[in-house]
Design a protein around this motif. Structure first.
Motif, PDB file in Angstrom:
ATOM      1  N   ASP A  47     -45.355 -41.153  45.318  1.00 36.23           N
ATOM      2  CA  ASP A  47     -44.184 -40.400  45.774  1.00 36.23           C
ATOM      3  C   ASP A  47     -43.546 -39.659  44.614  1.00 36.23           C
ATOM      4  N   ILE A  49     -40.011 -37.993  43.761  1.00 35.61           N
ATOM      5  CA  ILE A  49     -38.631 -38.047  44.263  1.00 35.61           C
ATOM      6  C   ILE A  49     -37.693 -37.331  43.302  1.00 35.61           C
ATOM      7  N   GLU A  55     -34.229 -37.033  47.184  1.00 36.57           N
ATOM      8  CA  GLU A  55     -35.068 -36.391  48.185  1.00 36.57           C
ATOM      9  C   GLU A  55     -36.547 -36.580  47.855  1.00 36.57           C
ATOM     10  N   LEU A  56     -37.337 -36.883  48.882  1.00 32.27           N
ATOM     11  CA  LEU A  56     -38.779 -36.999  48.718  1.00 32.27           C
ATOM     12  C   LEU A  56     -39.376 -35.593  48.669  1.00 32.27           C
ATOM     13  N   ARG A  59     -45.529 -36.438  48.797  1.00 32.82           N
ATOM     14  CA  ARG A  59     -46.157 -37.754  48.921  1.00 32.82           C
ATOM     15  C   ARG A  59     -47.664 -37.583  49.100  1.00 32.82           C
TER      16      ARG A  59
END
Length: 464
Positions: A47, A49, A55-56, A59
């Protein structure tokens, strides 16, 4: 499992894979491993971030990958296990060695003017063995003796055979019962310590030649080296080394005027003959005094001629991927409870391994870990080593490759462009097996143009 059954099973596996909707992605994974025979299977995710907002941003997960795993190279250095990954290791070692000879990878090109030698340190004799001798392109008899003596075991110590290069008798003792298997095993086990004593004696000799103390020497010159261990057919290691004289700041500084190749060569010869290692005195085994063999090769490395920087780097890199397979041992650890007679071993290797088990059972020699390293005939050191100031590191070379791969993924859109200072990367990985199924192994070999692995005909497969 019969061979016909194996072939049928492999063909079915190939057909299933070829009709898989994710075949293209599977093939891309295989190409990315450069033909690794036993790729590692990883399951997990990564991930990206935003540190400020949480906020992502991106991924990656293996859930969408073929079989739910990501295949990555095993990265072994041993050509006997994985030729593809060993070739990468060989190429990296070549760049590391050559950078210390001609510059590059952070080393200035002025290093070519520093005194530099190619040195081969050998083991002593532990008994007469079958060998291949040549003179002016002609193969000579092995050990011809007109009045050959008969050993206490009734064997005539002579051999008039002109051995071929692939003769299985090469390295085998003329009389196994006369051969010093104990000395051979102990030399392998203590060769790294003998090398350390050699480098210490080398520095002392160079300092003495300049009329300096060791502390004063550090202010004027440093000694850098890179070495590789090679097994001889008789089952003992010897070392090939590049040894270089630098200034006080390493390759970036020129050595003093007195630091010549002749001074370095004299120090090498002295240190080779001066150092010994004594084994502990055990109840069932007296102490052994071990030293380097009488054969010593010391030659300057030049930019042209027979011994160039390319030749030396290639020679060392080649042996960095090999182990003891030339002696006829196994490429895996051997359990003391195994029946040595049932294992596919040369008789000479079998005796060396048995001697490792015998000596390893002695409390006084326990620190040598001879039982754990019996498959290596007692040697437990690193095959390829270098001093801190020789050149770049394998870690730096691999980091450059990782950076290149990351930039390529960004360019192709597989990975977003982000600022590493503002993005948090969280990775979760689990080991999910390794290797290929029979059908996958055949397809992988065809895709990458690599040799077919033994598992494709022996019934080996992947675990997930």
């Amino acid at each position: 499992m019969p061979v016909s059954t194996l072939n049928t099973h492999a063909i079915r596996g190939m057909i299933t894979r070829l009709h898989d909707p994710d075949y293209s992605r599977w093939a891309a994974q295989i190409r990315a491993t450069n033909g690794c025979r036993q790729p590692i299977h990883l399951r997990g995710r990564v991930d990206h971030i935003d540190r400020a907002t949480g906020e992502l941003l991106h991924r990656y997960t293996t859930r969408t990958e073929p079989d739910g795993v990501l295949r990555v190279p095993c990265k072994t250095r041993r050509a006997s296990r994985c030729p593809a990954c060993a070739e990468t290791y060989r190429a990296d070692t070549y760049q590391l060695i050559r950078a210390g000879l001609t510059g590059g990878k952070g080393v200035p090109q002025t290093v070519t003017a520093h005194p530099c030698l190619f040195v081969t340190l050998t083991a002593p004799s532990f008994g007469t063995v079958h060998t291949r001798r040549e003179k002016k392109g002609k193969t000579l008899p092995c050990h011809p003796r007109r009045d050959a003596a008969t050993c206490p075991h009734g064997r005539v110590l002579s051999c008039t055979v002109r051995h071929a290069s692939d003769d299985e008798r090469l390295g085998e003792p003329l009389c196994p019962d006369c051969y010093d298997y104990t000395g051979s095993v102990l030399f392998n086990a203590l060769a790294p310590q003998l090398w350390r004593y050699f480098t210490d004696a080398l520095r002392r000799r160079v300092a003495k030649a300049a009329g300096l103390t060791l502390r004063e020497l550090r202010g004027q010159a440093t000694i850098a080296f890179a070495k590789v261990a090679e097994y001889q057919r008789r089952g003992v290691v010897h070392f090939h080394a590049v040894i270089r004289l630098d200034g006080p700041d390493g390759p970036a500084s020129p050595p003093p005027a007195w630091a010549s190749a002749d001074v370095l060569a004299d120090a090498v010869r002295h240190a080779t003959s001066a150092v010994t290692v004594t084994t502990p005195d055990a109840a069932d085994e007296p102490a052994h005094v071990l030293r380097w063999g009488a054969q010593l090769d010391v030659r300057p490395i030049t930019l042209d001629g027979d011994l160039t920087d390319q030749a030396v780097a290639g020679y060392i890199a080649k042996y960095a991927t090999k182990a003891a397979e030339c002696v006829g041992t196994l490429d895996r650890r051997i359990n003391p409870l195994d029946d040595l007679a049932a294992l596919p071993l040369r008789e000479h290797a079998r005796r060396l391994i048995a001697e490792c088990f015998r000596l390893g059972a002695l409390d006084e020699l326990a620190d040598l870990r001879l039982v754990q390293w019996a498959h290596m005939l007692g040697f437990r050191g690193h095959f390829s080593t270098r001093s801190r100031g020789y050149s770049t590191t394998l870690g730096d070379i691999r980091a450059d490759r990782t950076t290149y791969a990351r930039n390529e993924e960004i360019t192709t859109g597989r990975l977003p462009l982000f600022d590493e200072d503002t993005v948090l990367v969280i990775a979760e990985w689990q080991y999910a097996g390794k290797g290929h199924s029979l059908g996958d192994a055949l397809l992988a070999a065809a895709l990458t143009g690599t040799a077919l692995p033994a598992s494709a005909t022996s019934g080996g497969g992947e675990s997930r």
